[in-house]
Design a protein around this motif. Structure first.
Motif, PDB file in Angstrom:
ATOM      1  N   THR A 147       0.842  -1.183   0.000  1.00 28.64           N
ATOM      2  CA  THR A 147       0.000   0.000   0.000  1.00 28.64           C
ATOM      3  C   THR A 147       0.885   1.244   0.000  1.00 28.64           C
ATOM      4  O   THR A 147       1.994   1.223   0.519  1.00 28.64           O
ATOM      5  N   PHE A 148       0.374   2.284  -0.614  1.00 23.73           N
ATOM      6  CA  PHE A 148       1.104   3.543  -0.619  1.00 23.73           C
ATOM      7  C   PHE A 148       0.916   4.279   0.692  1.00 23.73           C
ATOM      8  O   PHE A 148       1.649   5.185   1.008  1.00 23.73           O
ATOM      9  N   GLU A 149      -0.113   3.901   1.404  1.00 18.62           N
ATOM     10  CA  GLU A 149      -0.494   4.729   2.544  1.00 18.62           C
ATOM     11  C   GLU A 149       0.132   4.297   3.856  1.00 18.62           C
ATOM     12  O   GLU A 149       0.373   5.112   4.732  1.00 18.62           O
ATOM     13  N   ILE A 150       0.363   2.991   4.010  1.00 15.78           N
ATOM     14  CA  ILE A 150       0.838   2.497   5.305  1.00 15.78           C
ATOM     15  C   ILE A 150       2.174   1.798   5.132  1.00 15.78           C
ATOM     16  O   ILE A 150       2.283   0.813   4.401  1.00 15.78           O
ATOM     17  N   GLY A 151       3.187   2.297   5.831  1.00 15.93           N
ATOM     18  CA  GLY A 151       4.515   1.679   5.739  1.00 15.93           C
ATOM     19  C   GLY A 151       4.953   1.109   7.079  1.00 15.93           C
ATOM     20  O   GLY A 151       4.182   1.080   8.041  1.00 15.93           O
ATOM     21  N   LEU A 152       6.233   0.702   7.110  1.00 11.55           N
ATOM     22  CA  LEU A 152       6.794  -0.003   8.272  1.00 11.55           C
ATOM     23  C   LEU A 152       6.700   0.710   9.605  1.00 11.55           C
ATOM     24  O   LEU A 152       6.651   0.073  10.646  1.00 11.55           O
ATOM     25  N   THR A 153       6.735   2.077   9.558  1.00 15.06           N
ATOM     26  CA  THR A 153       6.721   2.799  10.823  1.00 15.06           C
ATOM     27  C   THR A 153       5.398   3.535  11.059  1.00 15.06           C
ATOM     28  O   THR A 153       5.258   4.274  12.025  1.00 15.06           O
ATOM     29  N   ASP A 154       4.441   3.346  10.164  1.00 13.62           N
ATOM     30  CA  ASP A 154       3.140   4.011  10.338  1.00 13.62           C
ATOM     31  C   ASP A 154       2.271   3.307  11.372  1.00 13.62           C
ATOM     32  O   ASP A 154       1.445   3.925  12.022  1.00 13.62           O
ATOM     33  N   VAL A 155       2.402   1.980  11.428  1.00 15.08           N
ATOM     34  CA  VAL A 155       1.552   1.199  12.337  1.00 15.08           C
ATOM     35  C   VAL A 155       2.432   0.210  13.108  1.00 15.08           C
ATOM     36  O   VAL A 155       3.558  -0.064  12.697  1.00 15.08           O
ATOM     37  N   ASP A 156       1.901  -0.315  14.206  1.00 13.01           N
ATOM     38  CA  ASP A 156       2.707  -1.264  14.991  1.00 13.01           C
ATOM     39  C   ASP A 156       2.559  -2.706  14.487  1.00 13.01           C
ATOM     40  O   ASP A 156       3.160  -3.624  15.027  1.00 13.01           O
ATOM     41  N   HIS A 157       1.743  -2.893  13.437  1.00 16.15           N
ATOM     42  CA  HIS A 157       1.482  -4.268  12.995  1.00 16.15           C
ATOM     43  C   HIS A 157       2.635  -4.888  12.217  1.00 16.15           C
ATOM     44  O   HIS A 157       2.824  -6.101  12.249  1.00 16.15           O
ATOM     45  N   TYR A 158       3.409  -4.071  11.490  1.00  9.31           N
ATOM     46  CA  TYR A 158       4.531  -4.677  10.753  1.00  9.31           C
ATOM     47  C   TYR A 158       5.540  -5.264  11.734  1.00  9.31           C
ATOM     48  O   TYR A 158       6.011  -6.374  11.550  1.00  9.31           O
ATOM     49  N   PHE A 159       5.872  -4.513  12.789  1.00  5.85           N
ATOM     50  CA  PHE A 159       6.890  -5.089  13.680  1.00  5.85           C
ATOM     51  C   PHE A 159       6.319  -6.209  14.539  1.00  5.85           C
ATOM     52  O   PHE A 159       7.031  -7.144  14.904  1.00  5.85           O
ATOM     53  N   GLU A 160       4.994  -6.133  14.848  1.00 11.54           N
ATOM     54  CA  GLU A 160       4.469  -7.244  15.663  1.00 11.54           C
ATOM     55  C   GLU A 160       4.517  -8.555  14.856  1.00 11.54           C
ATOM     56  O   GLU A 160       4.767  -9.617  15.399  1.00 11.54           O
ATOM     57  N   TYR A 161       4.294  -8.474  13.535  1.00 16.69           N
ATOM     58  CA  TYR A 161       4.295  -9.686  12.700  1.00 16.69           C
ATOM     59  C   TYR A 161       5.697 -10.037  12.197  1.00 16.69           C
ATOM     60  O   TYR A 161       6.267 -11.054  12.576  1.00 16.69           O
ATOM     61  N   LEU A 162       6.248  -9.186  11.310  1.00 12.93           N
ATOM     62  CA  LEU A 162       7.546  -9.536  10.717  1.00 12.93           C
ATOM     63  C   LEU A 162       8.650  -9.497  11.781  1.00 12.93           C
ATOM     64  O   LEU A 162       9.528 -10.355  11.804  1.00 12.93           O
ATOM     65  N   GLY A 163       8.581  -8.492  12.669  1.00 12.45           N
ATOM     66  CA  GLY A 163       9.560  -8.433  13.760  1.00 12.45           C
ATOM     67  C   GLY A 163       9.375  -9.615  14.700  1.00 12.45           C
ATOM     68  O   GLY A 163      10.332 -10.266  15.108  1.00 12.45           O
ATOM     69  N   GLY A 164       8.115  -9.897  15.035  1.00 15.18           N
ATOM     70  CA  GLY A 164       7.824 -10.997  15.968  1.00 15.18           C
ATOM     71  C   GLY A 164       8.330 -12.330  15.442  1.00 15.18           C
ATOM     72  O   GLY A 164       9.005 -13.089  16.157  1.00 15.18           O
ATOM     73  N   VAL A 165       8.052 -12.619  14.183  1.00 14.69           N
ATOM     74  CA  VAL A 165       8.475 -13.921  13.642  1.00 14.69           C
ATOM     75  C   VAL A 165      10.005 -13.962  13.527  1.00 14.69           C
ATOM     76  O   VAL A 165      10.628 -15.008  13.761  1.00 14.69           O
ATOM     77  N   SER A 166      10.617 -12.824  13.203  1.00 15.74           N
ATOM     78  CA  SER A 166      12.084 -12.807  13.074  1.00 15.74           C
ATOM     79  C   SER A 166      12.742 -13.083  14.418  1.00 15.74           C
ATOM     80  O   SER A 166      13.738 -13.801  14.503  1.00 15.74           O
ATOM     81  N   LYS A 167      12.176 -12.496  15.473  1.00 16.10           N
ATOM     82  CA  LYS A 167      12.738 -12.737  16.806  1.00 16.10           C
ATOM     83  C   LYS A 167      12.528 -14.197  17.212  1.00 16.10           C
ATOM     84  O   LYS A 167      13.406 -14.820  17.809  1.00 16.10           O
ATOM     85  N   ALA A 168      11.376 -14.763  16.863  1.00 19.80           N
ATOM     86  CA  ALA A 168      11.113 -16.173  17.183  1.00 19.80           C
ATOM     87  C   ALA A 168      12.104 -17.075  16.443  1.00 19.80           C
ATOM     88  O   ALA A 168      12.616 -18.056  16.999  1.00 19.80           O
TER      89      ALA A 168
END
Ligand code: BEZ
Ligand code: MG
Length: 588
Positions: A412-433
């Motif tokens: 999406t053009f509107e929502i990026g990595l630092t716009d919402v906390d969902h990217y880090f909860e998912y991609l960050g979360g799985v990477s940490k796991a």
């Protein structure tokens, strides 16, 4: 590159070109210049960039062509598009720049004086065919007219009265301008038509570029990739993420007699020209709910690949499933689980809440929470019985322990990595796991299908790009500050989301925190503005920076820390209503 490394003249030229390309990349991004206000049509100054982006795609469904290509044809040159990770040559960049300048000017002419003037400008300046440019600008005129029509408040009131609201497709405006006018009842997609033919063909280019980048950086293909699939994204792109997963596995979707994509077949290894990758999929709760047939399709694809009689070095799924059955003494149903989501009725990873509330001591806790929330298997077993969220923690631990790269598509053009906390909860979360289970931090990649150039970026590169395009970009933050209280909250939220990438993936350069402190807190006039508009968020910003330092993500010097603490204390006083002591004369 090290600072003291000497470059010869060719090396210097290459470096300058690379830097230039990065600057163009920031410049070309669609940077939102404020928040959408419910019920208000969009503002004029946002429109040039939006229309330029809208005009950069071919739209065969309505018979329009991409503006840069039309200009290139008129000029008798080629507009180079990226099909892989390699950069542009200086010559290609120069031509792109000329064409982009004509495109921008034609859109400005259009906004000032209409379709006729824009097409005659393009005819004169670049010999662009009048008929094709007319079709394109009529489409843009239609978009502009609809942007000015805003039914949001009226529709809300109708909805509250339980009246009928006209339906319209749900998508990203650039992907599908048919979403306008807003204020309609959005509908999604038919999951049986996912992935679309277009999404599947785009998926091949992205999956190949992803593997190529890993091969270049690590000297080998990743045996296993963990990827994140979201519902809304796959609605918007008609299944690009799903298509990428199928390509990594090396299968194509097959439609049944009712034109429903319910089957898969293997692409031959000869045609694939590379091994089949083991794909560990975490799908969001929304995806699970909206795309039940697609979940079945993905699970079917994994099982098909696991059962192919192919050598281990060409089929990593089969290799891993066989290894696990031998070492654990388990059956194929246990060893081949690859589609994970929340327990039925549950959504989200909660990793974002744990990070935002600072409720964690060790980073491993964040990865463990991700697995606790997401270790529920979906698909069918060998007897054909449906599995609808069976807890499968061991299977997920095992699958993640082999992962070498994690990945998510941004669409999406509107929502990026630092716009919402969902990217880090998912991609960050799985990477940490993965980091804990594989005993090594995975390579973390994102792709974006935001422009027509395919681009795979590392997480670190994407965080830098987002920071430069938004958080530290005056165009972005001044746009936010116009919204007063909410705007400051957005700035704080961007910094907190950036911090989320430190916590889950150690992916934030320290200069980013330093620049945030300089821009928003150590500049007295900016601090005064934040203090006036929203002292709560300004205080939150200070606390987050101190936390970044305390947790070892930002090595700030003592002076800066002292200054930050002082600013924090004065903001606390302000919030508690403590007025600074006036100079009271002695004796009173
Ligand atoms: C989804 O569309 O699946 C989604 C939306 C917001 C947060 C996470 C996932
Ligand atoms: Mg570090």
């Amino acid at each position: 590159m090290k600072k003291d490394q000497k470059l010869d003249s060719a090396g210097r030229d290459a470096r300058v070109l690379e830097l230039y390309e990065q600057l163009v990349e920031v410049e070309e991004r669609l940077i939102p210049t404020g928040l959408h206000i419910f019920g208000k049509p969009s503002q004029f100054n946002e429109k040039t960039d939006l229309l330029r982006m809208l005009a950069s795609f071919d739209r065969p469904e309505i018979g329009t062509r991409a503006l840069p290509e039309l200009i290139a044809e008129g000029l008798g040159v080629t507009y180079s598009r990226k099909q892989s990770n390699t950069g542009f040559t200086e010559h290609e960049l120069t031509i792109r720049e000329q064409i982009d300048a004509f495109a921008k000017e034609s859109i400005e002419v259009f906004l000032k004086s209409g379709v006729d003037d824009a097409i005659s400008f393009l005819d004169r300046a670049a010999n662009v065919n009048l008929e094709t440019s007319t079709a394109l600008f009529l489409m843009l005129a239609d978009v502009c007219q609809k942007l000015e029509t805003n039914n949001e408040i009226e529709s809300l009131i109708r909805a509250l009265r339980a009246e009928y609201i006209e339906p319209g497709p749900g998508a990203d405006i650039v992907q599908n301008p048919q979403i306008l006018p807003t204020g309609r009842n959005t509908y999604a997609v038919n999951p049986y038509l996912i992935p679309s033919a277009l999404a599947y063909s785009k998926g091949e280019v992205v999956a190949s570029s992803l593997l190529e980048r890993h091969l270049t950086e690590h000297g080998k293909y990743p045996e296993a990739i963990a990827l994140v699939l979201w519902g809304l994204d796959n609605i918007k792109t008609h299944g690009e993420g799903v298509a990428q997963a199928l390509w990594l596995l090396g299968v194509r979707p097959i439609s049944d007699g009712l034109n429903r994509a319910t089957q898969v077949e293997a692409i031959s290894l000869e045609q694939l020209g590379r091994p089949r990758i083991d794909v560990v999929m975490t799908v969001s709760g929304i995806f699970r709910d909206l795309f039940s047939p697609t979940v079945q399709l993905l699970d079917k694809a994994v099982r098909l690949v696991a059962n192919l009689d192919e050598p281990a070095e060409s089929n990593y799924i089969r290799k891993h499933v066989t290894e696990q059955m031998n070492s654990d003494g388990c059956d194929l149903d246990e060893a081949a689980v690859r589609v994970f989501s929340n327990a039925p009725g549950n959504y989200g990873t909660n990793v974002n809440f744990m990070v935002m509330d600072s409720q964690w001591d060790r980073e491993d806790t964040l990865g463990d929470l991700f697995v606790t929330r997401k270790c529920f298997a979906y698909g069918r077993d060998s007897t054909g019985r449906s599995i609808e969220g069976r807890e499968a923690r061991l299977a997920m631990d095992r699958a993640l322990s082999r992962v070498e790269a994690t990945y998510q598509n941004i669409d999406t053009f509107e929502i990026g990595l630092t716009d919402v906390d969902h990217y880090f909860e998912y991609l960050g979360g799985v990477s940490k796991a993965v980091e804990h289970r594989a005993k090594s931090r995975p390579a973390i990649y994102l792709s974006d299908s935001l422009s027509r150039d395919v681009k795979i970026r590392s997480l670190e590169e994407t965080v830098r790009l987002e920071t430069r395009a938004k958080t530290l970009n005056p165009k972005w933050y001044e746009g936010m500050l116009k919204h007063g209280f909410r705007g400051v909250a957005e700035i704080e939220s961007h910094v907190s989301n950036t911090f989320g990438w430190s916590a889950t993936a150690d992916a934030v350069d320290e200069w980013i925190y330093s620049e945030v402190a300089e821009t928003f807190l150590f500049d007295n006039s900016m601090l005064d503005r934040l203090r006036d508009l929203n002292p709560h968020s300004a205080h939150g910003l200070v606390q987050r920076l101190l936390e970044a330092n305390g947790r070892g993500y930002w090595d700030a010097d003592d002076n800066k820390l002292k200054k930050l603490r002082e600013i924090g204390r004065s903001l606390e006083d302000q919030l508690e209503g403590i007025v600074p002591e006036p100079n009271v004369a002695p004796g009173f």
